[in-house]
Design a protein around this motif. Structure first.
Motif, mmCIF file in Angstrom:
data_model
loop_
_atom_site.group_PDB
_atom_site.id
_atom_site.type_symbol
_atom_site.label_atom_id
_atom_site.label_comp_id
_atom_site.label_asym_id
_atom_site.label_seq_id
_atom_site.Cartn_x
_atom_site.Cartn_y
_atom_site.Cartn_z
ATOM 1 N N UNK A 71 0.699 -0.764 0.302
ATOM 2 C CA UNK A 71 -0.183 0.018 -0.015
ATOM 3 C C UNK A 71 1.050 1.592 -0.335
ATOM 4 N N UNK A 72 1.980 1.526 -0.066
ATOM 5 C CA UNK A 72 2.675 2.574 0.440
ATOM 6 C C UNK A 72 3.252 3.354 -0.802
ATOM 7 N N UNK A 73 3.699 4.320 -1.079
ATOM 8 C CA UNK A 73 4.490 4.612 -1.968
ATOM 9 C C UNK A 73 5.684 4.355 -2.160
ATOM 10 N N UNK A 75 15.204 -1.362 6.869
ATOM 11 C CA UNK A 75 15.610 -3.061 6.775
ATOM 12 C C UNK A 75 16.677 -3.279 6.454
ATOM 13 N N UNK A 76 17.104 -2.847 5.954
ATOM 14 C CA UNK A 76 18.271 -3.417 5.461
ATOM 15 C C UNK A 76 19.853 -3.317 6.686
ATOM 16 N N UNK A 77 19.461 -2.292 7.020
ATOM 17 C CA UNK A 77 20.367 -1.344 7.924
ATOM 18 C C UNK A 77 20.438 -2.382 9.301
ATOM 19 N N UNK A 78 19.010 -2.482 9.468
ATOM 20 C CA UNK A 78 18.438 -3.406 10.767
ATOM 21 C C UNK A 78 18.958 -4.947 10.681
ATOM 22 N N UNK A 79 18.877 -5.195 9.638
ATOM 23 C CA UNK A 79 18.807 -6.642 9.392
ATOM 24 C C UNK A 79 21.244 -6.421 9.288
ATOM 25 N N UNK A 129 11.116 2.547 0.125
ATOM 26 C CA UNK A 129 12.878 3.095 -0.577
ATOM 27 C C UNK A 129 13.144 3.034 0.963
ATOM 28 N N UNK A 130 12.155 3.712 1.816
ATOM 29 C CA UNK A 130 12.884 3.842 3.071
ATOM 30 C C UNK A 130 12.809 2.861 3.747
#
Length: 181
Positions: free
Chosen positions: A39-41, A52-56, A46-47
């Motif tokens: 549902x996101x733009x 998620x990538x930074x957290x992983x 992208x943000x």
């Protein structure tokens, strides 16, 4: 005359906790996240992906460092077992069920990393990486398995002074036994 208590090596294993609630929760989170992405733009997407990538990446590096730190301690303690741990306590004054329960509960907590030879002198927060909630859970689990009550803990001489594995054993040992029916 009281009933003879079984040796601590005959202590029942801790009952396995059902993982269904955790599985259901994680499934709900995954479905919610998938809908959020759908549902996101493009900007929000992208943000979100970047976060998620930074957290992983952070989790991977952090877990690798913690595993390496614990592995270093393991290699320095090669060959140590529950026998070495138990010898750290006066068995005439300390319930052997508490000693075994503390050792086994810590093994279970540290299992995701390595098979860890616990020492009585290990700092719970420093050496073993537990937080305050983990210490409270550890004390509850040890007391339950060893048949000790956790009522009126504020009367315990070790109350508020539990910082090592030995302190956990002595704290639970100072608690009254639960009457078994």
């Amino acid at each position: 005359m009281g009933a003879i208590r079984l040796p601590s090596r005959k202590m029942a294993e801790k009952a396995k906790q059902p993982i269904i609630p955790l599985t259901v929760f994680l499934t709900m989170v995954a479905v919610g996240f998938a809908y959020f992405i759908y549902a996101s733009s493009a900007r929000v997407l992208g943000v979100s992906c970047a976060l998620v990538c930074i957290f992983c990446a952070y989790s991977t590096v952090s877990n690798r460092g913690e595993k390496q730190r614990l592995q270093t301690l393991v290699s320095a303690r090669e060959g140590e077992s529950i026998c070495h741990f138990a010898r750290s306590f006066d068995k005439r004054r300390t319930d052997t069920w508490i000693i075994r329960a503390a050792h086994q509960e810590l093994q279970a907590f540290l299992r995701p990393f390595v098979a860890f030879p616990v020492r009585a002198s290990d700092s719970l927060m420093g050496d073993l990486g537990l937080d305050v909630d983990d210490v409270d859970d550890l004390i509850e689990d040890v007391a339950m398995r060893a048949g000790r009550s956790l009522e009126h803990t504020e009367r315990n001489p070790y109350y508020g002074n539990v910082s090592t594995v030995s302190d956990v054993v002595l704290f639970v040992n100072a608690q009254p036994s639960v009457e078994r029916i």
